[in-house]
Design a protein around this motif. Sequence first.
Motif, PDB file in Angstrom:
ATOM      1  N   LYS A  59       0.802  -1.220   0.000  1.00 47.54           N
ATOM      2  CA  LYS A  59       0.000   0.000   0.000  1.00 47.54           C
ATOM      3  C   LYS A  59       0.839   1.276   0.000  1.00 47.54           C
ATOM      4  O   LYS A  59       0.303   2.363  -0.153  1.00 47.54           O
ATOM      5  N   GLU A  60       2.138   1.147   0.158  1.00 49.54           N
ATOM      6  CA  GLU A  60       2.998   2.328   0.184  1.00 49.54           C
ATOM      7  C   GLU A  60       3.009   3.041  -1.164  1.00 49.54           C
ATOM      8  O   GLU A  60       3.220   4.252  -1.231  1.00 49.54           O
ATOM      9  N   PHE A  61       2.781   2.308  -2.237  1.00 47.89           N
ATOM     10  CA  PHE A  61       2.772   2.918  -3.555  1.00 47.89           C
ATOM     11  C   PHE A  61       1.577   3.850  -3.743  1.00 47.89           C
ATOM     12  O   PHE A  61       1.621   4.764  -4.561  1.00 47.89           O
ATOM     13  N   LEU A  62       0.512   3.625  -2.992  1.00 52.03           N
ATOM     14  CA  LEU A  62      -0.632   4.542  -3.053  1.00 52.03           C
ATOM     15  C   LEU A  62      -0.260   5.916  -2.511  1.00 52.03           C
ATOM     16  O   LEU A  62      -0.747   6.935  -3.001  1.00 52.03           O
ATOM     17  N   ASP A  63       0.601   5.944  -1.495  1.00 51.82           N
ATOM     18  CA  ASP A  63       1.080   7.221  -0.970  1.00 51.82           C
ATOM     19  C   ASP A  63       1.886   7.975  -2.013  1.00 51.82           C
ATOM     20  O   ASP A  63       1.777   9.200  -2.141  1.00 51.82           O
ATOM     21  N   ILE A  64       2.686   7.248  -2.767  1.00 53.84           N
ATOM     22  CA  ILE A  64       3.461   7.877  -3.833  1.00 53.84           C
ATOM     23  C   ILE A  64       2.522   8.432  -4.900  1.00 53.84           C
ATOM     24  O   ILE A  64       2.700   9.555  -5.382  1.00 53.84           O
ATOM     25  N   GLY A  65       1.508   7.672  -5.262  1.00 50.29           N
ATOM     26  CA  GLY A  65       0.526   8.144  -6.238  1.00 50.29           C
ATOM     27  C   GLY A  65      -0.217   9.375  -5.750  1.00 50.29           C
ATOM     28  O   GLY A  65      -0.474  10.301  -6.523  1.00 50.29           O
ATOM     29  N   LEU A  66      -0.565   9.396  -4.474  1.00 47.85           N
ATOM     30  CA  LEU A  66      -1.241  10.557  -3.909  1.00 47.85           C
ATOM     31  C   LEU A  66      -0.336  11.786  -3.936  1.00 47.85           C
ATOM     32  O   LEU A  66      -0.772  12.892  -4.267  1.00 47.85           O
ATOM     33  N   GLY A  67       0.933  11.586  -3.612  1.00 47.12           N
ATOM     34  CA  GLY A  67       1.888  12.692  -3.677  1.00 47.12           C
ATOM     35  C   GLY A  67       2.047  13.219  -5.092  1.00 47.12           C
ATOM     36  O   GLY A  67       2.132  14.431  -5.314  1.00 47.12           O
ATOM     37  N   PHE A  73      -1.493  18.611  -9.404  1.00 47.30           N
ATOM     38  CA  PHE A  73      -2.539  19.617  -9.275  1.00 47.30           C
ATOM     39  C   PHE A  73      -1.956  20.992  -8.987  1.00 47.30           C
ATOM     40  O   PHE A  73      -2.357  21.989  -9.598  1.00 47.30           O
ATOM     41  N   ILE A  74      -0.998  21.054  -8.089  1.00 47.24           N
ATOM     42  CA  ILE A  74      -0.375  22.334  -7.764  1.00 47.24           C
ATOM     43  C   ILE A  74       0.356  22.895  -8.977  1.00 47.24           C
ATOM     44  O   ILE A  74       0.302  24.102  -9.249  1.00 47.24           O
ATOM     45  N   ALA A  75       1.012  22.029  -9.743  1.00 46.23           N
ATOM     46  CA  ALA A  75       1.713  22.487 -10.948  1.00 46.23           C
ATOM     47  C   ALA A  75       0.731  23.014 -11.987  1.00 46.23           C
ATOM     48  O   ALA A  75       1.005  24.023 -12.656  1.00 46.23           O
TER      49      ALA A  75
END
Length: 90
Positions: A59-67, A73-75
């Motif tokens: 599930k750690e890859f979901l955190d990377i995807g969220l980041g 979005f900010i860009a």
Amino acid sequence: MIPDLLSTYLLVGLVLGLLLTGIRLVIGPGLADRFVALDMMTVLAIGITALTTLVTGRKEFLDIGLGLAVTGFIATVALAVFLERKETDQ
């Protein structure tokens, strides 16, 4: 067997899309085209992280995807502000 083969094909397709979008980023005719390509690369990278999460079960890859999603979005918002200011200055 079939899910492994399907995930391999999906990963190859996403990486191919990432490479083609990278080419568009480099040779894009305008500034807006380049930022759209950058946004598309972000979406493809999120797809790769989601696929990696499904294949590995981590599930750690979901955190990377969220980041990546938040950064993209900010860009995009920063680009919109930049293009708006550039348009009003002329």
